[in-house]
Design an enzyme around this catalytic site. Structure first.
Site, mmCIF file in Angstrom:
data_model
loop_
_atom_site.group_PDB
_atom_site.id
_atom_site.type_symbol
_atom_site.label_atom_id
_atom_site.label_comp_id
_atom_site.label_asym_id
_atom_site.label_seq_id
_atom_site.Cartn_x
_atom_site.Cartn_y
_atom_site.Cartn_z
ATOM 1 N N CYS A 9 -10.048 -1.630 15.034
ATOM 2 C CA CYS A 9 -10.302 -3.037 15.360
ATOM 3 C C CYS A 9 -10.253 -3.324 16.862
ATOM 4 O O CYS A 9 -10.844 -4.304 17.305
ATOM 5 C CB CYS A 9 -9.318 -3.934 14.643
ATOM 6 S SG CYS A 9 -9.289 -3.649 12.865
ATOM 7 N N SER A 67 -7.276 1.555 -2.349
ATOM 8 C CA SER A 67 -6.086 0.727 -2.477
ATOM 9 C C SER A 67 -6.537 -0.657 -2.913
ATOM 10 O O SER A 67 -7.520 -1.195 -2.394
ATOM 11 C CB SER A 67 -5.388 0.641 -1.124
ATOM 12 O OG SER A 67 -4.525 -0.472 -1.119
ATOM 13 N N CYS A 83 -8.178 -2.114 4.265
ATOM 14 C CA CYS A 83 -7.951 -3.328 5.053
ATOM 15 C C CYS A 83 -9.150 -3.711 5.907
ATOM 16 O O CYS A 83 -9.159 -4.768 6.505
ATOM 17 C CB CYS A 83 -6.705 -3.185 5.909
ATOM 18 S SG CYS A 83 -6.586 -1.590 6.673
ATOM 19 N N GLU A 135 0.829 -1.198 0.000
ATOM 20 C CA GLU A 135 0.000 0.000 0.000
ATOM 21 C C GLU A 135 0.873 1.262 0.000
ATOM 22 O O GLU A 135 0.561 2.255 -0.660
ATOM 23 C CB GLU A 135 -0.907 -0.005 1.232
ATOM 24 C CG GLU A 135 -2.110 0.887 1.108
ATOM 25 C CD GLU A 135 -3.128 0.576 2.193
ATOM 26 O OE1 GLU A 135 -4.037 -0.227 1.930
ATOM 27 O OE2 GLU A 135 -3.007 1.100 3.307
ATOM 28 N N LYS A 153 -14.810 -10.101 8.730
ATOM 29 C CA LYS A 153 -13.803 -10.950 8.089
ATOM 30 C C LYS A 153 -14.396 -12.306 7.707
ATOM 31 O O LYS A 153 -13.890 -12.976 6.808
ATOM 32 C CB LYS A 153 -12.600 -11.160 9.009
ATOM 33 C CG LYS A 153 -11.930 -9.879 9.463
ATOM 34 C CD LYS A 153 -10.841 -9.401 8.517
ATOM 35 C CE LYS A 153 -10.240 -8.093 9.018
ATOM 36 N NZ LYS A 153 -9.431 -7.415 8.005
ATOM 37 N N GLU A 184 -15.650 -11.559 4.416
ATOM 38 C CA GLU A 184 -14.580 -11.194 3.487
ATOM 39 C C GLU A 184 -13.940 -12.414 2.822
ATOM 40 O O GLU A 184 -13.591 -12.357 1.638
ATOM 41 C CB GLU A 184 -13.497 -10.403 4.239
ATOM 42 C CG GLU A 184 -12.350 -9.950 3.354
ATOM 43 C CD GLU A 184 -11.196 -9.362 4.151
ATOM 44 O OE1 GLU A 184 -10.985 -9.767 5.305
ATOM 45 O OE2 GLU A 184 -10.505 -8.488 3.608
ATOM 46 N N GLU A 212 1.942 1.793 -3.419
ATOM 47 C CA GLU A 212 0.810 2.335 -4.177
ATOM 48 C C GLU A 212 0.707 3.844 -3.959
ATOM 49 O O GLU A 212 0.487 4.608 -4.897
ATOM 50 C CB GLU A 212 -0.476 1.689 -3.650
ATOM 51 C CG GLU A 212 -1.240 0.849 -4.640
ATOM 52 C CD GLU A 212 -2.511 0.309 -3.996
ATOM 53 O OE1 GLU A 212 -2.470 -0.178 -2.841
ATOM 54 O OE2 GLU A 212 -3.559 0.378 -4.654
ATOM 55 N N GLU A 266 -13.638 -13.570 -6.162
ATOM 56 C CA GLU A 266 -12.788 -14.684 -6.587
ATOM 57 C C GLU A 266 -11.311 -14.437 -6.269
ATOM 58 O O GLU A 266 -10.524 -15.370 -6.225
ATOM 59 C CB GLU A 266 -13.003 -14.976 -8.069
ATOM 60 C CG GLU A 266 -12.756 -13.780 -8.971
ATOM 61 C CD GLU A 266 -13.210 -14.064 -10.404
ATOM 62 O OE1 GLU A 266 -12.358 -13.993 -11.291
ATOM 63 O OE2 GLU A 266 -14.408 -14.367 -10.593
HETATM 64 S S1 SF4 Z 1 -12.911 -4.963 13.439
HETATM 65 FE FE1 SF4 Z 1 -14.112 -3.276 12.646
HETATM 66 S S2 SF4 Z 1 -12.537 -1.761 12.012
HETATM 67 FE FE2 SF4 Z 1 -11.509 -3.740 12.216
HETATM 68 S S3 SF4 Z 1 -11.564 -4.638 10.189
HETATM 69 FE FE3 SF4 Z 1 -13.341 -5.417 11.302
HETATM 70 S S4 SF4 Z 1 -15.025 -4.060 10.779
HETATM 71 FE FE4 SF4 Z 1 -13.087 -3.011 10.223
#
Ligand code: SF4
Ligand code: SF4
Ligand code: SF4
Ligand code: FES
Ligand code: FES
Lengths: 164, 585
Positions: free
Chosen positions: B513, B320, B300, B279, B359, B362, B282, B367
């Site tokens: 996070c 990004s 991210c 990044e 996540k 995610e 970038e 793909e």
């Molecule tokens: S914990 Fe919250 S801020 Fe961290 S990646 Fe997941 S959704 Fe985004």
């Protein structure tokens, strides 16, 4: 269906012009939409969300909070009975009553089986044929109260054939 | 200041304080259900009532007044509270034994505190058939039968996060929580941030539990299980074992993971270091070499990516293309590492331990998440789920000896660890960008980029000098703050003006996070701050504090990737974005 959506959204956009500049006009706008379509279609809500910049979640909360609002389309067969000036003079009122009697529900509502919806409309633009009834796009002219049972029977049959 | 008495105690508090808060300052705990310190009061439940003179008022939404005489406890009040509880319980299933939130549920705790045994009200909870679960997202589960209509999730989803996925529909006995048109969450604007699960007092909103699947992988001798932990996990999981928020337990977590049976223990912080290499490069391409749109926006956080694809898809060129750190570790584990240890990739499973519910979604979002030829990350567990697995396995976490992560995807720098809080990704990027552009390392005392750290403001701005050119920077946390920021960028773009910023960092959760939707429950700003400070300490204690100085990262580029933004990097470590509809209907 896609055409319907375009039309509904276009009509809704026009209706919203006057509400756009007024704050707190959501309920009034929804009311007008229901007046026009007989219910508040999802496609309209999308336009309301966009034009009035109100999230769908909020629009939907309001719509479900008040019993007044209908969220599903009225019956599959929409009987639009004209009560414009010409039709009114030629006995439109008695035609309305005949349909109400035949289907057992007042205008503005759907029959219990969900098949028929009666709505009263203003001039349909073919006064020469007054009194006029339009059923799902098909126009009937010079309708008399005695025609009501026949038209209803005809559409019952059509819908049965379509497997509705 | 306002002076009043609470249960005959004289209390002095600032004007505007609620009776609830004032009581707390006098060591009096008034019970609450719908109140949450993060949120404005909804005043929905009525359990916090107290008497002011002869009037009963809800203490969570009533401000104090000079000379007020408050009584928080007498037979009438207790009786009223018991009635509120019993009525709530009459519409709630008796399923505490098997409920995912049974250890933290606020309703269960109150019921225990008030000693509710039998109640005179019949239980009228609908059956599971009448009121089915919504498990349409890969991330969170809504069980409307357990909902007490406190409104916290709606408040957090609409007003804090500005996502407007959840709403309260209908009224009276039919009131319920749902996306518009009774859509499933998976067909709604929901971005899977999990903040609703973190704020729901009961088991009505929870993470999707994938622990059983992970157990089955661990017990399968044919499978080679690789695990990684995200930055913010190490300063929070301890809370489930009696540690104070913010205490660093990295070594114990590694040890616990080995005892659970994982074959290789890696660290997402290594992936974060790689993210910065990519990044950062970038950014240099765009800012220094003028190739590509500015501002560059970080990518991210998957909840943020989902939000952008739904609400601001015109910003796609600004994003990004870099994958998030755990996806990077997943892709590298199944290629670089699998080759090194000669494990057939089809036998390998990668499990991520994340502070995050998004996540989980995610890992299947496009793909490009299959860049190794297999699913790069197979399962993503939240911090809460890992804590449960450790407890289930009977591991005495507190007394575990500390262990190290495995190489080659386990070593990290301080820059990797600061990814876990708001401002950290930007800070880490600036450290490396500065070194690459100027050819000089940042001086030690400049490594912490103070103006963009902390929780006080939702949007933090600063400018920095980079080899004589001014870089305009913004950092946003709590996705609700992003709209204003992006509208500024959009407006400048439409008018053909200079962009207001060059580099923007966004994290969907408040504080980043550390305050993630998958973290131990009961979070407040105090706890977010303690966890953030824990990560800062981890950074300061690191041998290397810049991603480009990570010896294993250098080795990775020498042996495998070539250089940042190489063809192989692009294939394994980058992704793309697309516009998504808010509703499927
Ligand atoms: S914990 Fe919250 S801020 Fe961290 S990646 Fe997941 S959704 Fe985004
Ligand atoms: S996960 Fe986030 S976006 Fe989805 S319903 Fe919960 S708070 Fe709203
Ligand atoms: S789902 Fe949870 S947070 Fe939302 S209203 Fe129900 S009990 Fe409250
Ligand atoms: S008044 Fe009925 S068609 Fe014109
Ligand atoms: S906590 Fe005050 S009304 Fe619910």
């Amino acid at each position: 269906m896609a055409d319907d959506k375009v039309k509904i959204q276009e009509d809704t956009r026009k209706m919203l012009v006057k509400w756009k500049t007024k704050r707190g006009s959501l309920i009034m706008a929804l009311h007008e939409i229901q007046g026009a379509f007989g219910y508040v279609p999802w496609d309209s809500m999308e336009v309301v969300a966009e034009e009035l910049k109100i999230p769908m979640a909020q629009i939907y909360s309001v719509l479900t909070f008040y019993n007044h609002f209908k969220l599903t389309a009225p019956g599959k067969v929409v009987i639009s009975i004209c009560d414009g000036t010409a039709c009114h003079i030629k006995g439109g009122q008695s035609v309305i009553e005949a349909f109400e009697k035949e289907l057992g529900v007042p205008a503005g509502t759907t029959t219990e089986d969900g098949l028929f919806y009666i709505q009263i409309v203003r001039c349909l633009g073919c006064c020469g044929l007054a009194p006029v009834v339009v059923v799902n796009g098909k126009t009937y002219g010079r309708v008399t109260p005695l025609d009501a049972p026949k038209i209803v029977a005809e559409w019952r049959e059509t819908m049965a054939k379509e497997g509705a | 200041m306002v002076k009043l008495t609470i249960d005959s105690k004289v209390v002095e508090v600032p004007e505007g304080t609620t009776i609830l808060e004032a009581a707390k300052s006098a060591q009096i705990k008034i019970p609450t259900l719908c109140h949450h310190p993060d949120l404005p009061p909804t005043a929905a439940c009525g359990i916090c009532i107290v008497k002011v003179g002869n009037r009963m008022v809800r203490s969570c939404c009533t401000p104090v007044a000079e000379g007020m005489e408050v009584i928080t406890r007498d037979p009438d009040i207790i009786e009223a509270r018991r009635t509120v509880l019993k009525l709530t319980l009459s519409k709630h299933p008796n399923e505490c034994l098997t409920c995912l939130k049974n250890d933290t549920c606020e309703l269960r705790k109150l019921s225990a505190d008030f000693g509710i045994r039998d109640t005179e009200f019949a239980n009228i909870t609908p059956s599971k058939e009448e009121m089915p679960l919504d498990d349409s997202t890969k991330s969170i589960v809504l069980d409307p039968r357990k909902c007490i209509l406190c409104g916290r999730c709606v408040e957090v989803c609409q007003n804090v996060q500005n996502v407007w996925a959840l709403s309260m529909l209908k009224r009276g006995i039919s009131t319920h929580i749902s996306p518009a048109a009774d859509n499933k969450l998976g067909d709604s604007p929901c971005i899977k941030c999990g903040q609703c699960t973190a704020h729901c007092p009961t088991g009505a909103l929870t993470e999707r539990d994938d622990t059983q699947y992970v157990w089955s992988l661990l017990q399968d001798p044919e499978k080679y299980c690789v695990v990684q932990i995200a930055p913010a996990v190490r300063v929070a999981i301890g809370e489930a074992f009696g540690y104070k928020p913010g205490e660093i337990t990295t070594g114990k977590i590694y040890a616990a993971l080995r005892r659970l049976g994982f074959d290789a223990v890696f660290d997402t912080n290594f992936g974060a270091d790689v993210t910065i290499m990519e990044e950062g490069s970038e950014f240099i391409e765009r800012f220094v070499n003028g190739k590509g749109a500015l501002p560059l926006i970080t990518s991210c956080c998957p909840a943020w990516v989902d939000y952008m694809e739904k609400y601001f898809s015109d910003m796609i060129p600004h994003f990004s293309s870099c994958k998030s750190p755990h996806e990077i570790v997943g892709a590298l584990a199944k290629t670089y590492y699998a080759d090194k240890v000669n494990i057939p990739t089809e036998k390998m499973r990668v499990i991520s331990i994340m502070p995050c519910t998004a996540k989980k979604f995610e890992i299947l979002r496009s793909e490009e998440m299959f860049s190794s030829g297999f699913q790069d990350v197979d399962v993503s567990l939240t911090t809460r789920e890992l804590a449960r697995m450790i407890k289930q396995a009977g591991i005495d976490f507190v007394n575990l000896p500390e262990e190290e992560a495995d190489s080659p995807l386990g070593a990290y720098t301080g820059a990797g660890t600061v990814f876990g809080f708001s401002g950290g990704v930007m800070e880490a990027a600036l450290r490396t960008v500065h070194a690459i552009v100027t050819g000089k390392e940042m001086p030690e005392d400049a490594l912490e980029v103070k103006p963009i750290l902390g929780l006080d403001k939702g949007i933090k701005e600063m400018t920095m000098d980079l080899a004589g050119k001014e870089v305009r920077i913004a950092v946003a946390h709590g996705i609700g703050h992003v709209q204003a920021l992006l509208e500024k960028v959009r407006e400048a773009e439409q008018k053909g003006e200079e962009p207001p910023y060059h580099f923007i960092e966004v994290m969907a959760c408040q504080g980043g996070c550390v305050g993630g939707g998958g973290q131990p429950l009961g979070v407040t700003d105090e706890i977010r701050k303690a966890r953030m400070e824990g990560l800062m300490k981890d950074d300061r204690g690191s041998k290397q504090r810049c991603s480009h100085l990570n010896p294993d990262v250098k080795k990775l580029y020498d042996e495998f990737l070539g250089k940042p933004l190489s063809e192989r990097s692009h294939h394994l470590l980058h992704t793309s974005y697309q516009k998504r509809e808010l509703y499927k209907k």
